[in-house]
Design an enzyme around this catalytic site. Sequence first.
Site, PDB file in Angstrom:
ATOM      1  N   ARG A 553       5.458  -3.673  21.331  1.00 24.19           N
ATOM      2  CA  ARG A 553       6.573  -4.537  20.455  1.00 24.19           C
ATOM      3  C   ARG A 553       6.175  -5.843  20.265  1.00 24.19           C
ATOM      4  NH1 ARG A 553      10.794  -1.641  17.782  1.00 24.19           N
ATOM      5  NH2 ARG A 553      11.484  -3.916  17.347  1.00 24.19           N
ATOM      6  N   VAL A 554       6.237  -6.353  19.121  1.00 16.43           N
ATOM      7  CA  VAL A 554       5.876  -7.951  19.119  1.00 16.43           C
ATOM      8  C   VAL A 554       7.053  -8.884  19.079  1.00 16.43           C
ATOM      9  CG1 VAL A 554       3.591  -7.402  18.076  1.00 16.43           C
ATOM     10  CG2 VAL A 554       5.735  -7.601  16.547  1.00 16.43           C
ATOM     11  N   ASP A 555       8.275  -8.072  19.078  1.00 16.99           N
ATOM     12  CA  ASP A 555       9.501  -9.010  19.221  1.00 16.99           C
ATOM     13  C   ASP A 555      10.014  -9.031  20.666  1.00 16.99           C
ATOM     14  OD1 ASP A 555      10.123  -6.284  19.439  1.00 16.99           O
ATOM     15  OD2 ASP A 555      11.355  -6.525  17.387  1.00 16.99           O
ATOM     16  N   ASP A 556      11.304  -9.392  20.842  1.00 16.71           N
ATOM     17  CA  ASP A 556      11.845  -9.437  22.202  1.00 16.71           C
ATOM     18  C   ASP A 556      12.532  -8.179  22.655  1.00 16.71           C
ATOM     19  OD1 ASP A 556      10.970 -12.232  22.509  1.00 16.71           O
ATOM     20  OD2 ASP A 556      12.528 -13.023  21.399  1.00 16.71           O
TER      21      ASP A 556
END
Length: 685
Positions: A553-556
């Site tokens: 994932r590149v998000d939180d």
Amino acid sequence: VDSLTTMPSGAGKISCLNAVVLGEALASEVDELVFPSHHFSSQALVPSPQKYLEIYQRSIDDPAGFWSDIASQFYWKQKWPQPAVSENLDVREGHVYIEWFKGGITNISYNCLDRNVEAGLGDKVAIYWEGNDLGSDATLTYSQLLQRVCQLANYLKDVGVKKGDAVVIYLPMLMELPIAMLACARIGAVHSVVFAGFSAESLAQRIVDCKPKAVITCNAVKRGSKPIHLKDIVDAALTGSAQQGVSVDVCLTYENQSAMMRESTKWQEGRDVWWQDVVPKYPTTCDVEWVDAEDPLFLLYTSGSTGKPKGVLHTTGGYMVYTATTFKYAFDYKPSDVYWCTADCGWITGHSYVTYGPMLNGASVLVYEGAPNYPDSGRCWDIVDKYKVTIFYTAPTLVRSLMREGDQYVTRYSRKSLRVLGSVGEPINPSAWRWYFNVVGDSRCPISDTWWQTETGGFLITPLPGAWPQKPGSATFPFFGVQPVIVDEKGVEIEGECSGYLCIKGSWPGAFRTLYGDHERYETTYFKPFPGYYFSGDGCSRDKDGYHWLTGRVDDVINVSGHRIGTAEVESALVSHPQCAEAAVVGVEHEVKGQGIYAFVTLVEGVPYSEELRKSLVLAVRQQIGAFAAPDKIHWAPGLPKTRSGKIMRRILRKIASRQLDELGDTSTLADPSVVDQLIELADH
Ligand code: WTA
């Protein structure tokens, strides 16, 4: 082979596969490519890259025609008017919407059950159920399953559940869980299954959001040797939701005698009803509620980058066609297969690939109630041998944890029946892939490393077993009709060998249609970051042969044992603790779980940090979300690294958490750079 070299340029990444077909890639990467056996390929649904490219090309050139042909294999009370798809995915052109087969009238429960019974599969086993305790098991044929589903559907109708009403299901992996899903679908009710590891507060939050007419649960379940009182959790959730103005009239409770007897179960007369007392009294046939292809089928809450879970909404027709087709091809399904997916129906994998996908294909599905290492680490292979499982689908975290226990737990079982292995939920590291392939599958079974998401309904990038050589750790190529693109920060598509953000161009039938009650969040989260595309939230690279490698994932959002958890949810649970002033949560690499939860906490002024306090902080998370979200590490942080505008710099926290202290980067923009040294000092406090 000639025709392959003239692939249209739009299929850039696919033409890379030509390199493999042509043998060009082999010289340099021979170690990395794992070829299917001739025996496997010769009987596979898609036996070669050429065949795949042929089908794939048609699916891209004419999506409506391609999916309509497949959809026609199902039962439709009324066929959809042409065209099969209508959509807008570009926020710059107006609101995002996706419709497949709209105006077509069908029912997915009918297609899973009645259609198969009518086709002569009535006596075929639909569900092999294996209980937690050795020796407890049961089976249901397709005819029997249909009858059970009808009885429950009749009961639900009788207590006033109507088309479009929500029903919350909070059950462990009993047969009653798929039965409940199929019963809701039969009457057009919208099920929302909540994983039975979620806490009362999380359950209440979901109940408040979707306002169900009924809740379906059981009194208790045994995990290993320990009974867990699920009904108590539901009671607390219903009290909580009532306080927030949402009361539920019916709580249908299955008496799970292997875990707890009814006499010891707390009861609220008038609201609580024993499943066994009422459901079997209803007729075993029940008319189907015919629904539009675009009528909602289910809501499934999932984590995003803010604290509030998102109600992912899937509709009926496209989801049906898509889960059935992906199941069939990604596992090279044969009618003689016995299929076991270890996922719980509380997650999307259990929706699409325990219940709907397999049953739409008339498959025999194994449902296992217990823990994969109970009573010991050989249980999975014991089950595989007992039922002659041919397709085994699980998550890398289980593969890694079994790998740690040693080969002897695997090799003492035959596993001869296994044909295809599957992986889902997070990237599978090459060493786990090889162990899975060599030890579990005796170097005989292709591994389908299926990349997809709650939102996508079904597989988007996946190997097709037998069709092409695999690379350990790569999900390989897109499924039919799926156009993955990799974009840079500006949203510009990058061709060839590259890495960036994974987006999808165009829609596919299984795509979710909205976030329940919040279409704006749907557009903002998924379609605004890179206008014109669906943004997955994952990073991905593509190698020179066109293989896709998911990088996380590149998000939180973090992926813990294949469970998707929002860091913001854990933070909000931590700060609800009266002695916690602030919290910042990041993911760290974890040997077994893939990612672990690492929490930095700042305490209320004057409160000293202690072991006792650490435990109660962890407990706060268990109580608010569930045990599976408990932080692995609490790091006491007298101060957090913030910019002058007050934004927490997570990049630095991630480096501290993974002890990559020489990679902290520039800390001069921090409001108080000294907090970093302080954090490093307290790292092993
Ligand atoms: C991750 C589970 C790499 C990914 C089906 C995605 C994967 C998130 C894979 C969705 C895979 C899932 N390889 N990563 N084969 N499968 N993921 O919604 O980060 O629970 O965005 O759906 O899991 O998690 P979800």
